[in-house]
Scaffold this motif. Structure first.
Motif, PDB file in Angstrom:
ATOM      1  N   ARG A 247      26.989  -4.917  54.772  1.00  0.00           N
ATOM      2  CA  ARG A 247      26.045  -4.595  55.337  1.00  0.00           C
ATOM      3  C   ARG A 247      25.539  -5.995  55.998  1.00  0.00           C
ATOM      4  O   ARG A 247      25.685  -6.934  55.269  1.00  0.00           O
ATOM      5  CB  ARG A 247      24.709  -4.006  54.868  1.00  0.00           C
TER       6      ARG A 247
ATOM      7  N   GLU B 189      24.379  -3.876  49.471  1.00  0.00           N
ATOM      8  CA  GLU B 189      25.529  -3.552  50.133  1.00  0.00           C
ATOM      9  C   GLU B 189      25.793  -4.853  50.942  1.00  0.00           C
ATOM     10  O   GLU B 189      26.858  -5.109  51.606  1.00  0.00           O
ATOM     11  CB  GLU B 189      25.152  -2.596  51.436  1.00  0.00           C
TER      12      GLU B 189
ATOM     13  N   ASN C 277      29.372   0.922  55.192  1.00  0.00           N
ATOM     14  CA  ASN C 277      28.316   0.034  54.676  1.00  0.00           C
ATOM     15  C   ASN C 277      28.848  -0.989  53.584  1.00  0.00           C
ATOM     16  O   ASN C 277      28.074  -1.614  52.847  1.00  0.00           O
ATOM     17  CB  ASN C 277      27.343   1.122  53.618  1.00  0.00           C
TER      18      ASN C 277
ATOM     19  N   MET D  16      30.001   4.106  47.997  1.00  0.00           N
ATOM     20  CA  MET D  16      29.409   3.441  49.129  1.00  0.00           C
ATOM     21  C   MET D  16      30.562   3.571  50.223  1.00  0.00           C
ATOM     22  O   MET D  16      31.708   3.636  50.084  1.00  0.00           O
ATOM     23  CB  MET D  16      29.333   2.014  48.912  1.00  0.00           C
TER      24      MET D  16
ATOM     25  N   THR E 154      19.821  -0.670  47.260  1.00  0.00           N
ATOM     26  CA  THR E 154      21.306  -0.268  47.870  1.00  0.00           C
ATOM     27  C   THR E 154      21.514  -1.177  48.831  1.00  0.00           C
ATOM     28  O   THR E 154      22.539  -1.677  49.274  1.00  0.00           O
ATOM     29  CB  THR E 154      21.077   1.419  47.889  1.00  0.00           C
TER      30      THR E 154
END
Length: 109
Positions: A8, A57, A5, A1, A53
């Motif tokens: 997030r 995040e 990110n 990652m 994902t």
């Protein structure tokens, strides 16, 4: 990652209807594998995985490997930020509705 990110925004993560539906599905179960989640959507495994994902995040989803399978579960704690934000506006609207009712009652007299 990537570092960009890493954290997030929770509001960004829940902005998409597919991700909100994923959260709902995860809330209804303790843990669910990717293939079972994918079966709930009219999109491929890769697309569902990308949505997961984004939720991960934002800290909303936790995953773990069990053999070749990845299982997901909800981490609802970040939703507290949304609840707190909405609570302010709930109080705002309640106060304004009370004022409006008082004005309407004054007009009737």
């Amino acid at each position: 990652m990537s570092e960009n990110n890493l954290l997030r925004d929770v509001f960004d993560a829940i902005a998409d209807p597919t991700r909100r539906r994923l959260i709902r599905l995860l809330a209804d179960t303790e843990e669910i594998p990717l293939h079972e989640l994918t079966a709930q959507f009219q999109m491929g495994r890769t697309a569902v995985s990308k949505h997961l994902t984004i939720l991960k995040e934002a800290g909303l989803v936790i995953d773990r490997k069990v053999g070749r399978e990845t299982r997901y579960r909800l981490n609802a704690a970040p939703l507290r930020e949304i609840q707190d934000w909405l609570a302010f506006y709930s109080k705002f609207w309640s106060t304004n509705m009370l004022r409006l009712n008082l004005l309407l009652e004054e007009d009737e007299q």
